[in-house]
Design a protein around this motif. Sequence first.
Motif, short mmCIF file in Angstrom:
data_model
loop_
_atom_site.label_atom_id
_atom_site.label_comp_id
_atom_site.label_asym_id
_atom_site.label_seq_id
_atom_site.Cartn_x
_atom_site.Cartn_y
_atom_site.Cartn_z
N PRO A 86 -37.11 31.52 2.86
CA PRO A 86 -38.51 31.96 2.99
C PRO A 86 -39.09 31.49 4.32
CG PRO A 86 -38.11 30.91 0.86
CD PRO A 86 -36.90 30.65 1.70
N ARG A 87 -39.71 32.40 5.05
CA ARG A 87 -40.19 32.06 6.39
C ARG A 87 -41.21 30.93 6.38
NH1 ARG A 87 -40.95 37.92 9.46
NH2 ARG A 87 -38.89 38.74 8.97
N GLU A 88 -42.17 31.00 5.46
CA GLU A 88 -43.23 30.00 5.42
C GLU A 88 -42.66 28.61 5.15
OE1 GLU A 88 -46.23 30.29 6.26
OE2 GLU A 88 -46.74 32.42 6.16
N ALA A 89 -41.76 28.52 4.18
CA ALA A 89 -41.18 27.22 3.84
C ALA A 89 -40.34 26.67 4.98
CB ALA A 89 -40.33 27.35 2.57
N TRP A 90 -39.60 27.57 5.65
CA TRP A 90 -38.75 27.11 6.76
C TRP A 90 -39.62 26.56 7.89
CZ3 TRP A 90 -38.22 28.10 11.91
CH2 TRP A 90 -37.08 27.56 12.52
N LEU A 91 -40.67 27.29 8.26
CA LEU A 91 -41.50 26.85 9.37
C LEU A 91 -42.27 25.59 9.02
CD1 LEU A 91 -42.20 27.47 12.25
CD2 LEU A 91 -44.06 28.93 11.47
N ALA A 92 -42.64 25.43 7.75
CA ALA A 92 -43.32 24.21 7.33
C ALA A 92 -42.42 22.99 7.50
CB ALA A 92 -43.78 24.33 5.88
N ALA A 93 -41.12 23.23 7.35
CA ALA A 93 -40.16 22.14 7.50
C ALA A 93 -39.79 21.88 8.95
CB ALA A 93 -38.90 22.44 6.68
N HIS A 94 -40.08 22.85 9.80
CA HIS A 94 -39.69 22.75 11.22
C HIS A 94 -40.86 23.16 12.10
CE1 HIS A 94 -35.59 22.19 9.81
NE2 HIS A 94 -35.68 23.32 9.13
N THR A 95 -41.86 22.32 12.18
CA THR A 95 -43.05 22.67 12.94
C THR A 95 -42.84 22.43 14.44
OG1 THR A 95 -44.02 20.45 12.83
CG2 THR A 95 -44.47 21.96 10.98
N PRO A 96 -43.50 23.21 15.28
CA PRO A 96 -43.43 22.96 16.72
C PRO A 96 -43.92 21.56 17.10
CG PRO A 96 -44.25 25.17 16.31
CD PRO A 96 -44.22 24.48 14.99
N ASP A 97 -44.88 21.03 16.36
CA ASP A 97 -45.35 19.67 16.64
C ASP A 97 -44.22 18.66 16.44
OD1 ASP A 97 -47.95 20.37 17.33
OD2 ASP A 97 -48.67 20.23 15.27
N LYS A 98 -43.47 18.82 15.36
CA LYS A 98 -42.32 17.93 15.12
C LYS A 98 -41.28 18.15 16.20
CE LYS A 98 -39.44 15.27 12.69
NZ LYS A 98 -38.13 15.57 13.28
N GLY A 99 -41.07 19.42 16.59
CA GLY A 99 -40.12 19.73 17.65
C GLY A 99 -40.51 19.06 18.96
N CYS A 100 -41.80 19.01 19.25
CA CYS A 100 -42.28 18.37 20.47
C CYS A 100 -41.98 16.88 20.45
CB CYS A 100 -43.77 18.63 20.64
SG CYS A 100 -44.48 17.85 22.11
N GLU A 101 -42.23 16.23 19.32
CA GLU A 101 -41.95 14.80 19.22
C GLU A 101 -40.46 14.53 19.39
OE1 GLU A 101 -44.24 12.31 19.11
OE2 GLU A 101 -45.53 14.04 19.51
N ASP A 102 -39.63 15.38 18.80
CA ASP A 102 -38.18 15.23 18.96
C ASP A 102 -37.77 15.45 20.42
OD1 ASP A 102 -37.82 14.67 16.29
OD2 ASP A 102 -37.29 16.72 15.74
N ALA A 103 -38.40 16.44 21.06
CA ALA A 103 -38.09 16.73 22.46
C ALA A 103 -38.46 15.55 23.36
CB ALA A 103 -38.81 17.99 22.92
N LYS A 104 -39.58 14.90 23.06
CA LYS A 104 -39.99 13.73 23.83
C LYS A 104 -38.93 12.63 23.72
CE LYS A 104 -44.30 12.41 23.24
NZ LYS A 104 -45.56 12.16 22.51
#
Length: 238
Positions: A86-104
């Motif tokens: 499900p798109r909504e559930a997947w994106l809730a688990a992988h937010t761009p904000d979390k991606g940014c923190e990981d990228a940092k």
Amino acid sequence: MLGPHCTENPPSLSSTSGAGNIEEIGGLQTYVTGDQHSKLAILLAADAFGYEAPKLRSLADKIAALGFLVVVPDFFNGDPFSFEKPREAWLAAHTPDKGCEDAKNVVASLRSRGVAKVGAAGFCWGGMVVVRLAKFDCIDAAVLLHPGPITQEQINEVKCPIAMLGAEIDNYAPPEMLKQLGEILEAKAEVDSFVKIFPGVGHGWSVRYDDNDEFAVKSAQESHVDLINWLTKYIKFE
């Protein structure tokens, strides 16, 4: 949420594609290619289909051939998007904000190795990560390719030179949106910027093109040239 255009033309994933290797950087499994001792690094943030996409890795190898250390982290921790999820559930688990923190964390790890300058480019979901990353002082240049939704506030916070490459046929990152954001950037004298809309292509064209479509291949290659030109302009020794 992920728009319908975001999930068109899914790549055939292959964990063994590319000339590089898999290493752990900043706590993430990461595709690493290029000169391991380079002081200039490029981070590529994948779209929702993840870091195993062969065309993305091929682009990473192309950039690495210019002397960069190129890293493509698995921001989804082995859970890229698929049509069974499900798109909504997947994106809730992988937010761009979390991606940014990981990228940092990835960038900090690169800096700890002695890397002097870091550029970042993001595709779709990855574009939403990179625009967030660009408000911090950890990267020296950014490129967004057919990004997801970007807000005026996020653009106002950008601190490093940034380029936005968009598609003419894209309901998710429409040309009008990118042009408006470009006007905001033009008013920021302290931030160099570049906006380009590619005619006749759709969302994801730069890394999910059809090899049998000559126009699609040419358009993708043109976007790669623009991406590389922007990064080499700023990710260099003074």
